[in-house]
Scaffold this motif. Sequence first.
Motif, short mmCIF file in Angstrom:
data_model
loop_
_atom_site.label_atom_id
_atom_site.label_comp_id
_atom_site.label_asym_id
_atom_site.label_seq_id
_atom_site.Cartn_x
_atom_site.Cartn_y
_atom_site.Cartn_z
N SER A 25 -4.14 -0.34 -3.76
CA SER A 25 -4.91 0.82 -3.30
C SER A 25 -5.64 0.47 -2.02
N TYR A 39 3.45 6.63 -2.04
CA TYR A 39 2.49 5.95 -2.92
C TYR A 39 2.72 6.34 -4.38
N LEU A 40 3.09 7.60 -4.61
CA LEU A 40 3.32 8.09 -5.96
C LEU A 40 4.74 7.79 -6.44
N ARG A 65 0.83 -1.22 0.00
CA ARG A 65 0.00 0.00 0.00
C ARG A 65 0.86 1.26 0.00
N GLY A 93 2.42 1.98 -3.75
CA GLY A 93 1.55 2.07 -4.91
C GLY A 93 1.21 0.77 -5.61
N ARG A 152 6.55 5.18 -5.57
CA ARG A 152 6.77 3.74 -5.64
C ARG A 152 7.99 3.29 -4.83
N VAL A 188 -3.20 10.48 -0.20
CA VAL A 188 -2.51 11.39 -1.11
C VAL A 188 -3.27 12.70 -1.29
N SER A 220 -2.90 5.21 -0.76
CA SER A 220 -3.68 5.87 -1.81
C SER A 220 -4.74 6.81 -1.25
N ASP A 221 -5.34 6.43 -0.12
CA ASP A 221 -6.41 7.24 0.44
C ASP A 221 -5.91 8.49 1.14
#
Length: 229
Positions: free
Chosen positions: A56, A142-143, A50, A53, A145, A123, A120-121
């Motif tokens: 999600s 998350y972005l 998670r 990335g 990686r 960002v 993801s939740d």
Amino acid sequence: MIKGVIFDMYETLVTHYSGYPVYFSEAMARDSYVDADAFKAIWQGSKKARSIGRLSFEKVISEILISNNKFSHDVANKIMYKRKMFNEFTCKNVNKSVLHMLETIKSKDIKLGLISNCFSDEVDCIECSPVYSFFDDVRLSYLERVCKPEKDIFMRCLGSLGLEANECMYVSDGDCKELEAASVIGLRTIQATWFCKNNILCEDYGNRFIQVNDPMKIVFYVDQWKGTV
């Protein structure tokens, strides 16, 4: 000479424990009607994926519900909505002393960076936080990686800021072994302890790292290491 400061996000600039009911795995397990241990087994097991990335938030929640024969769109949507409200409150409810610290450091022509491990939740909520606009470079795991304590995420931030490691400070509560990683790279490290209260147990590093319990004390170290004190 210090030319930049890189900050951690959670429990450094904002805290999950600011008065809004926390919405972590146990609360999500209750709302999903899944045994807490069964929920945590998948939730904790997916943390790295998670963070970088590969999965999600929505995908993991669906997997937990399906694997425990509890899936319904209503339950999944309820969890995602409550998590969104929690994240938004966390990121928008910024302590005034933290904002004043960032404003003061920025006024000294010091570059600011942000590195945060996030899912993801989180960002969009981070990007909508009042602190976000202060930063010259932002690296969200998350972005990107890649996540802390891996060296690469620090080096990407330093490269974008145009700074060498010895020209930069790193400020964090010390989770994820990130202070050790930043120190090895060559950044000057400070442990932020101002959110270390009843709900948060900050790791005790002894004398390994400077501990600061007031955001404005970061300004003191900026001035001292910049050579103006």
